[in-house]
Design an enzyme around this catalytic site. Structure first.
Site, PDB file in Angstrom:
ATOM      1  N   CYS A 135      96.774 -36.060  13.957  1.00  0.00           N
ATOM      2  CA  CYS A 135      98.051 -35.740  13.889  1.00  0.00           C
ATOM      3  C   CYS A 135      98.775 -35.545  15.452  1.00  0.00           C
ATOM      4  O   CYS A 135      99.606 -34.645  15.347  1.00  0.00           O
ATOM      5  CB  CYS A 135      98.276 -34.791  12.952  1.00  0.00           C
ATOM      6  SG  CYS A 135      98.015 -35.010  11.322  1.00  0.00           S
TER       7      CYS A 135
ATOM      8  N   ASP B 263     102.026 -22.131  18.299  1.00  0.00           N
ATOM      9  CA  ASP B 263     101.198 -22.624  17.361  1.00  0.00           C
ATOM     10  C   ASP B 263      99.840 -22.124  17.275  1.00  0.00           C
ATOM     11  O   ASP B 263      99.042 -22.554  18.155  1.00  0.00           O
ATOM     12  CB  ASP B 263     101.445 -24.095  17.387  1.00  0.00           C
ATOM     13  CG  ASP B 263     100.607 -24.898  16.563  1.00  0.00           C
ATOM     14  OD1 ASP B 263      99.645 -24.298  15.812  1.00  0.00           O
ATOM     15  OD2 ASP B 263     100.482 -26.240  16.187  1.00  0.00           O
TER      16      ASP B 263
ATOM     17  N   GLN C  77      94.797 -23.267  15.597  1.00  0.00           N
ATOM     18  CA  GLN C  77      93.407 -23.694  15.956  1.00  0.00           C
ATOM     19  C   GLN C  77      92.849 -22.343  16.946  1.00  0.00           C
ATOM     20  O   GLN C  77      91.913 -21.959  16.805  1.00  0.00           O
ATOM     21  CB  GLN C  77      93.169 -24.820  16.991  1.00  0.00           C
ATOM     22  CG  GLN C  77      93.592 -26.197  16.463  1.00  0.00           C
ATOM     23  CD  GLN C  77      92.520 -26.633  15.330  1.00  0.00           C
ATOM     24  OE1 GLN C  77      91.349 -26.032  15.157  1.00  0.00           O
ATOM     25  NE2 GLN C  77      92.990 -27.480  14.430  1.00  0.00           N
TER      26      GLN C  77
ATOM     27  N   HIS D 120     100.576 -30.900  18.165  1.00  0.00           N
ATOM     28  CA  HIS D 120     100.280 -31.419  16.605  1.00  0.00           C
ATOM     29  C   HIS D 120     101.788 -32.003  16.204  1.00  0.00           C
ATOM     30  O   HIS D 120     102.714 -31.488  16.546  1.00  0.00           O
ATOM     31  CB  HIS D 120      99.831 -30.323  15.728  1.00  0.00           C
ATOM     32  CG  HIS D 120      99.473 -30.759  14.442  1.00  0.00           C
ATOM     33  ND1 HIS D 120     100.168 -31.025  13.384  1.00  0.00           N
ATOM     34  CD2 HIS D 120      98.261 -31.046  13.731  1.00  0.00           C
ATOM     35  CE1 HIS D 120      99.622 -31.428  12.392  1.00  0.00           C
ATOM     36  NE2 HIS D 120      98.351 -31.426  12.568  1.00  0.00           N
TER      37      HIS D 120
ATOM     38  N   LYS E  99      92.019 -22.538   8.211  1.00  0.00           N
ATOM     39  CA  LYS E  99      91.313 -22.902   9.383  1.00  0.00           C
ATOM     40  C   LYS E  99      90.511 -21.395   9.515  1.00  0.00           C
ATOM     41  O   LYS E  99      89.781 -21.578  10.767  1.00  0.00           O
ATOM     42  CB  LYS E  99      92.195 -23.253  10.480  1.00  0.00           C
ATOM     43  CG  LYS E  99      92.885 -24.592  10.092  1.00  0.00           C
ATOM     44  CD  LYS E  99      93.540 -25.308  11.483  1.00  0.00           C
ATOM     45  CE  LYS E  99      94.242 -26.275  11.172  1.00  0.00           C
ATOM     46  NZ  LYS E  99      93.840 -27.572  10.609  1.00  0.00           N
TER      47      LYS E  99
HETATM   48  N1  C6P Z   1      95.272 -29.606  12.137  1.00  0.00           N
HETATM   49  C1  C6P Z   1      93.230 -31.070  12.227  1.00  0.00           C
HETATM   50  O1  C6P Z   1      92.305 -31.452  11.908  1.00  0.00           O
HETATM   51  P1  C6P Z   1      98.626 -27.002   8.763  1.00  0.00           P
HETATM   52  O2  C6P Z   1      98.450 -28.395   8.038  1.00  0.00           O
HETATM   53  O3  C6P Z   1     100.108 -26.550   8.419  1.00  0.00           O
HETATM   54  O4  C6P Z   1      97.579 -26.085   8.027  1.00  0.00           O
HETATM   55  O5  C6P Z   1      98.425 -26.990  10.095  1.00  0.00           O
HETATM   56  C2  C6P Z   1      98.953 -28.077  10.965  1.00  0.00           C
HETATM   57  C3  C6P Z   1      98.556 -27.846  12.306  1.00  0.00           C
HETATM   58  C4  C6P Z   1      99.392 -27.460  13.365  1.00  0.00           C
HETATM   59  N2  C6P Z   1      98.915 -27.072  14.503  1.00  0.00           N
HETATM   60  C5  C6P Z   1      97.725 -27.625  15.078  1.00  0.00           C
HETATM   61  C6  C6P Z   1      97.334 -27.251  16.236  1.00  0.00           C
HETATM   62  C7  C6P Z   1      96.827 -27.932  13.877  1.00  0.00           C
HETATM   63  O6  C6P Z   1      95.504 -28.274  14.511  1.00  0.00           O
HETATM   64  C8  C6P Z   1      97.177 -28.308  12.768  1.00  0.00           C
HETATM   65  C9  C6P Z   1      96.230 -28.810  11.638  1.00  0.00           C
HETATM   66  C10 C6P Z   1      94.297 -30.455  11.477  1.00  0.00           C
HETATM   67  O7  C6P Z   1      93.456 -30.942  13.662  1.00  0.00           O
HETATM   68  C11 C6P Z   1      94.873 -31.229  10.210  1.00  0.00           C
HETATM   69  S1  C6P Z   1      95.797 -32.391  10.956  1.00  0.00           S
END
Ligand code: C6P
Length: 419
Positions: A377, A213, A216, A136, A239
């Site tokens: 992203c 990370d 997910q 991401h 999430k």
């Molecule tokens: N993915 C998706 O629709 P934040 O925004 O900080 O809560 O998470 C960022 C992020 C980082 N790593 C991974 C693997 C992610 O999936 C995400 C967020 C969302 O897939 C929004 S782009």
């Protein structure tokens, strides 16, 4: 909620009457564009159960006060609730100590904190940082910024056509120059579950640290940071059925203690004079300013919601839905799944050859079906697959087979009309 676990267990084994679960999620019970909402954008953010919504509103209605500062009753109550979440997150990740849990805005802030604080102190010119092709942007850009500042190099682990990292290539990238491997546990665009335990073992052999990370992974997989032996783990509350704007970063005590503060301000200090400041202990050293108290409190309730059902039951149900969806969609003319790893979670990403993902997303929305379309992203990853973006259906505990059928009917109709 007392009989919730029993009811869900019954439904996951029986296929399905998820009425009890769905009743916990008020947002699901509405029409969108004249049709009952089908919410399949859970990888972007999950919906929130009543228990979480109530926990946040009860704080504001009953004991709103700043924490760690006041000695009055409301402040003490708010502080206790806030710190209870830290213990709950510690257990959720199986961290050794609650002090190893730092509250953040979410995964993005967790990664930025490590890149900025640990990275600035320990990464030097000529060093190397390894990430994978499926990261991401949140796990690419902070490292690029650090590399630019320090004169370090970013190395990228390649993937195969199924969207799995090529382990031998990863091993080739490792050397004594590697300072940190920062890798996604579960890909948001592909659903791939990476072999993180092996990745960590190999990284540690060359003396590198590992950040996972967990954005997910945290709602689908049991997380055990001690058994994984990761050095850092970042996740987001929104999430995992929790509020937006809150998450946590786990870091091993000795690493956190060696790191300089990320931001300066209230709470992160021991003593301030105009000449010099001494810093607070961990985790407070990393929590400058008034935190997101209400949502941290809500995060505890979200974790309790997950614990009550059990992650194995959640993922069994979600995987069943994903398999069913794949069966229903695979014969659509032009259907091409993106991300077919053997080991994956309930994310179904695909393109329909000849049709634009945005058009399909808009037409599904017109039928009340919410999916995510675009690059999610992960633009570099989309480039590797030679596409601009995908249509992504991602499943959660409250989704039903009927909803999968609505998605399938909708897609079949759209493709017939447009092709
Ligand atoms: N993915 C998706 O629709 P934040 O925004 O900080 O809560 O998470 C960022 C992020 C980082 N790593 C991974 C693997 C992610 O999936 C995400 C967020 C969302 O897939 C929004 S782009």
């Amino acid at each position: 909620m007392s009989n919730l676990k029993e009811d869900i267990l019954e439904t996951t084994t029986k296929t399905l009457d998820l009425k009890k679960v769905r009743a916990e999620f008020p947002v699901l019970h509405q029409e969108v564009n004249g049709k009952p909402l089908v919410y399949l954008d859970n990888a972007a953010t999950t919906q929130k159960p009543n228990s979480v919504i109530n926990a946040v509103s009860e704080y504001y209605k009953g004991y709103n006060a700043n924490i760690h500062r006041g000695i009055h009753t409301l402040a003490e109550k708010a502080t206790a609730a806030f710190e209870e979440t830290r213990k709950t997150v510690k257990a959720f990740l199986n961290a050794a100590e609650a002090e190893e849990i730092i509250f953040t805005k979410g995964t993005t802030e967790g990664i930025n904190l490590v890149a900025s604080s640990w990275g600035r102190k320990f990464v030097e010119a000529g060093d190397e940082i390894i990430i994978s092709s499926m990261e991401h942007h949140s796990n690419i850009v902070p490292w690029q910024m650090l590399c630019e500042e320090k004169g370090a190099t970013l190395k990228i682990i390649p993937i195969n056509e199924a969207g799995e990292i090529i382990f031998e290539e990863y091993e080739k990238l490792l050397s004594e120059k590697t300072k940190i491997v920062s890798i996604v546990y579960v890909s948001n665009s592909l659903g791939t579950i990476n072999p993180v335990k092996e990745i960590i073992e190999r990284a540690h052999k060359v003396g590198a640290k590992v950040l996972l990370d967990g954005a997910q992974a945290s709602s689908h997989l049991e997380i055990d940071v001690q058994s994984l032996d990761c050095d850092f783990f970042a996740f987001s509350g929104h999430k995992i059925y929790g509020p937006t704007g809150v998450g946590a970063l786990y870091g091993k005590r000795e690493l956190l203690e060696a790191m300089p503060p990320y931001q300066g301000g209230g709470e992160m200090i021991k003593e301030v004079t105009f000449e010099k400041t001494t810093y607070n202990e961990i985790p407070y050293k990393f929590e400058a300013g008034t935190p997101n108290i209400a949502d941290v409190i809500g995060l505890k309730t979200a974790i309790e919601f997950i614990n009550e059902i059990g992650k194995e039951n959640i993922s069994a149900h979600e995987n069943e839905l994903m398999t069913y969806a794949y069966e229903l969609l695979k014969d659509i003319p032009g259907f091409r799944p993106i991300g077919t790893a053997k080991n994956k979670i309930s994310v179904l990403s695909f393109v329909i050859e000849g049709l634009h993902h945005f058009d399909i997303g808009m037409m599904l929305d017109a039928q009340g079906i919410a999916v995510r379309t675009g690059h999610h992203c992960t633009q570099p990853l989309m480039g590797i697959f030679g596409i601009e973006g995908t249509i992504r259906a991602s499943f959660s505990i409250y989704n039903t087979k009927e909803e999968v059928e609505r998605l399938s009917d909708g897609l079949h109709r759209i493709v017939k009309m447009m092709k």
